[in-house]
Scaffold this active site. Structure first.
Site, PDB file in Angstrom:
ATOM      1  NE  ARG A  50      40.766  46.431  39.291  1.00 35.41           N
ATOM      2  CZ  ARG A  50      41.085  47.692  39.565  1.00 35.41           C
ATOM      3  NH1 ARG A  50      40.601  48.230  39.980  1.00 35.41           N
ATOM      4  NH2 ARG A  50      41.543  47.619  38.539  1.00 35.41           N
ATOM      5  CG  ASP A  52      36.309  41.739  47.502  1.00 37.35           C
ATOM      6  OD1 ASP A  52      37.135  42.422  46.616  1.00 37.35           O
ATOM      7  OD2 ASP A  52      35.064  41.280  47.948  1.00 37.35           O
ATOM      8  CE1 TYR A 111      32.873  36.440  41.733  1.00 38.25           C
ATOM      9  CE2 TYR A 111      31.848  37.459  39.482  1.00 38.25           C
ATOM     10  CZ  TYR A 111      32.817  37.228  40.347  1.00 38.25           C
ATOM     11  OH  TYR A 111      33.570  38.216  40.138  1.00 38.25           O
ATOM     12  NE  ARG A 202      31.648  38.981  51.047  1.00 35.44           N
ATOM     13  CZ  ARG A 202      32.469  38.965  51.600  1.00 35.44           C
ATOM     14  NH1 ARG A 202      33.432  39.613  50.943  1.00 35.44           N
ATOM     15  NH2 ARG A 202      32.025  39.242  52.643  1.00 35.44           N
TER      16      ARG A 202
END
Length: 255
Positions: A50, A52, A111, A202
């Site tokens: 999921r 953001d 990622y 992040r």
């Protein structure tokens, strides 16, 4: 009901994220609406991760159940037709076993984070990169990154609203690549793990940027990790440079 795996690319800027939210634009809702044009009725798809608001997808994977036995290539084209003009595209489609699950069958998430190093504002790359106005010490950042590899309690690098049952995760790889991007010199962070905590990527990139800027030492990353305290984390970088780059399965459904 036949089950289909979808490999999905999307621009995260117009969306509140992947997950469906009431009266808010989401990637999930856009795909479900397209499926409803093909087979009327409610649809609920599941995804590998999921993302953001503002986070992009290069190769998100989702699955859906349909009544009709579709040819995967024709299904891909039909969904893409009904997705227009949303910045979402199905790149590949495959029929999978009824017990195959986009999330629970996955063994790895990958990622990418893009950091642009230049003083002028980004124009063509706006919303695609995180710009910092100075060059960074990449060697120091790589040294700091080594402290994060392996199995750790990542409480420091976990959002306070993270819903994961445990903060213990295994970071399999974290590579920092130097490239000359369209807008100037970029650092591209490549991270892979079976799964990630909310805001973990992040938080890691934001902390390593502080190392590259000279505000932290590489050893400070180890100290922050061992603190197991969210307050010990460096700044959380913005979402627009983050991409879900791929998902790994025991067998690639799209091969």
């Amino acid at each position: 009901m036949p089950r289909y795996a979808l490999k999905v690319e999307y621009d995260g800027l117009p969306f509140v994220g992947w997950q469906r939210q009431t009266n808010q634009p989401s990637v999930q809702a856009a795909i479900e609406a397209a499926l409803a044009r093909l087979e009327p009725g409610p649809h609920k798809i599941a995804a590998a991760g999921r993302t953001d608001a503002g986070v992009h997808g290069l190769a998100q994977v989702a699955h859906c159940d349909l009544v009709k036995d579709w040819d995967p290539f024709k299904l891909m084209g039909a969904v893409n037709y009904h997705l227009k003009p949303a910045p979402v595209a199905v790149l590949a489609c495959a029929q999978v076993a009824e017990d195959w699950h986009a999330r629970f069958s996955a063994l790895e998430r990958r990622y990418l984070f893009r950091l642009l190093m230049r003083r002028p504002p980004e124009t063509l790359e706006a919303g695609r990169v995180w710009r910092v106005p100075q060059s960074l010490d990449v060697a120091a950042m790589r040294e700091g990154a080594r402290h994060l590899l392996g199995k750790h309690d990542f409480t420091t690098f976990r959002s306070s609203i993270c819903q994961a049952k445990s903060p213990i995760k295994t970071l399999d790889s974290l590579e920092i690549e130097e490239v000359e991007g369209l807008g100037g010199p970029e650092l591209r962070f490549h991270l892979s793990a079976r799964s990630f905590l909310h805001n973990q990527v992040r938080s890691i990139v934001g902390t390593l940027e502080r190392v590259g800027a000279g505000s932290w030492t590489p050893e400070d990353v180890k100290t922050a990790l061992e603190a197991r305290d969210r307050a010990a984390c460096g700044p959380v970088c913005p979402p627009q440079g983050l991409y879900l780059a791929g998902v790994g399965y025991p067998e690639d459904p799209f091969a």
